[in-house]
Write a protein that holds these residues in place. Structure first.
Motif, PDB file in Angstrom:
ATOM      1  N   UNK A  21      34.033 -20.078  14.512  1.00  0.00           N
ATOM      2  CA  UNK A  21      33.548 -20.337  13.153  1.00  0.00           C
ATOM      3  C   UNK A  21      32.554 -19.277  12.701  1.00  0.00           C
ATOM      4  N   UNK A  22      31.710 -18.822  13.596  1.00  0.00           N
ATOM      5  CA  UNK A  22      30.759 -17.766  13.225  1.00  0.00           C
ATOM      6  C   UNK A  22      31.498 -16.459  12.916  1.00  0.00           C
ATOM      7  N   UNK A  74      41.598 -10.000  11.079  1.00  0.00           N
ATOM      8  CA  UNK A  74      40.826 -10.689  12.110  1.00  0.00           C
ATOM      9  C   UNK A  74      40.479 -12.114  11.675  1.00  0.00           C
ATOM     10  N   UNK A  75      40.226 -12.329  10.401  1.00  0.00           N
ATOM     11  CA  UNK A  75      39.979 -13.673   9.892  1.00  0.00           C
ATOM     12  C   UNK A  75      41.176 -14.570  10.216  1.00  0.00           C
ATOM     13  N   UNK A  76      42.361 -14.033   9.996  1.00  0.00           N
ATOM     14  CA  UNK A  76      43.592 -14.787  10.240  1.00  0.00           C
ATOM     15  C   UNK A  76      43.792 -15.025  11.737  1.00  0.00           C
ATOM     16  N   UNK A  77      43.610 -13.989  12.559  1.00  0.00           N
ATOM     17  CA  UNK A  77      43.793 -14.139  14.015  1.00  0.00           C
ATOM     18  C   UNK A  77      42.808 -15.151  14.590  1.00  0.00           C
ATOM     19  N   UNK A  78      41.560 -15.055  14.169  1.00  0.00           N
ATOM     20  CA  UNK A  78      40.555 -16.005  14.658  1.00  0.00           C
ATOM     21  C   UNK A  78      40.903 -17.413  14.174  1.00  0.00           C
ATOM     22  N   UNK A  82      41.261 -20.669  16.403  1.00  0.00           N
ATOM     23  CA  UNK A  82      40.546 -21.900  16.062  1.00  0.00           C
ATOM     24  C   UNK A  82      41.498 -23.092  15.969  1.00  0.00           C
ATOM     25  N   UNK A  83      42.695 -22.880  15.462  1.00  0.00           N
ATOM     26  CA  UNK A  83      43.695 -23.958  15.440  1.00  0.00           C
ATOM     27  C   UNK A  83      43.935 -24.461  16.869  1.00  0.00           C
ATOM     28  N   UNK A  84      44.064 -23.532  17.802  1.00  0.00           N
ATOM     29  CA  UNK A  84      44.281 -23.913  19.200  1.00  0.00           C
ATOM     30  C   UNK A  84      43.106 -24.678  19.782  1.00  0.00           C
ATOM     31  N   UNK A  85      41.896 -24.152  19.614  1.00  0.00           N
ATOM     32  CA  UNK A  85      40.711 -24.830  20.154  1.00  0.00           C
ATOM     33  C   UNK A  85      40.486 -26.188  19.489  1.00  0.00           C
TER      34      UNK A  85
END
Length: 193
Positions: A21-22, A74-78, A82-85
């Motif tokens: 999120x950060x 990178x926003x998209x990859x992160x 985040x979807x996974x976590x």
């Protein structure tokens, strides 16, 4: 206030989600400030003014978007990470690796109920953000505009939650729940500062 133990699984997923999120906030910040398409276009415009070359405003905006695209990727990859976590976080209570904080459970204080409702609201908002992000990337193109409008609102709940969360943690740490921060980091409560 109940005394919680934070399992390794809980701590890992907590910090993984927090870091994601950060990083996502950082990409939003960059896109809104230094990497704003108009700011980048102005840099290009100022540079071209010192040369014999010229581009139209549309060409400069298009070039600016291309320059900042790798950062926005990178926003998209992160977001995918985040979807996974987040999915793992939602599964952990069913695997008995983390408990579900039910705000309707009997015997809770008003403070605990408030905290649990805030977390449920936050998880709902995160789910909406992740689903709208996935629809923007993979859904029908006719929904993209509407999903982007909803997705952009994510920053408001996220900033509000971070403020509420950190305020609550520090109030608890320095009043009724000393050692909370060390427990969420190491799993062990430290009695001394």
């Amino acid at each position: 206030m109940e005394n919680r133990n934070y399992t390794v699984a809980y701590r890992i997923i907590h910090w993984a989600i927090a870091i994601c999120m950060m990083l996502i906030l950082f990409t939003i910040f960059l896109r809104s400030t230094w990497m704003n398409k108009n700011s980048v276009a102005d840099i290009i415009r100022n540079y071209l003014a010192t040369t014999d070359q010229s581009l139209s405003d549309d060409q400069m905006i298009s070039l600016a978007k291309q320059i900042r695209k790798p950062m926005w990727d990178w926003h998209i990859y992160i977001g995918y990470v985040l979807v996974g976590f987040f999915s793992i976080r939602m599964l952990l209570p069913f695997l008995n690796l983390m408990k579900f904080s039910n705000p309707l459970r009997k015997g809770l204080t008003i403070k605990e109920k408030f905290q649990y409702w805030i977390y449920l609201f936050f998880y709902g908002c995160v789910a909406i953000s992740l689903v709208t992000g996935l629809i923007i990337e993979f859904g029908p193109k006719n929904l993209k505009g509407q999903m982007e409008e909803i997705h952009v609102l994510s920053i408001y709940y996220l900033l509000a939650f971070i403020f509420i969360h950190l305020s609550g943690v520090f109030v608890a740490e320095f009043t009724t729940n000393r050692g909370l921060i060390s427990k969420i980091i190491s799993g062990k409560k430290k009695d001394k500062f």
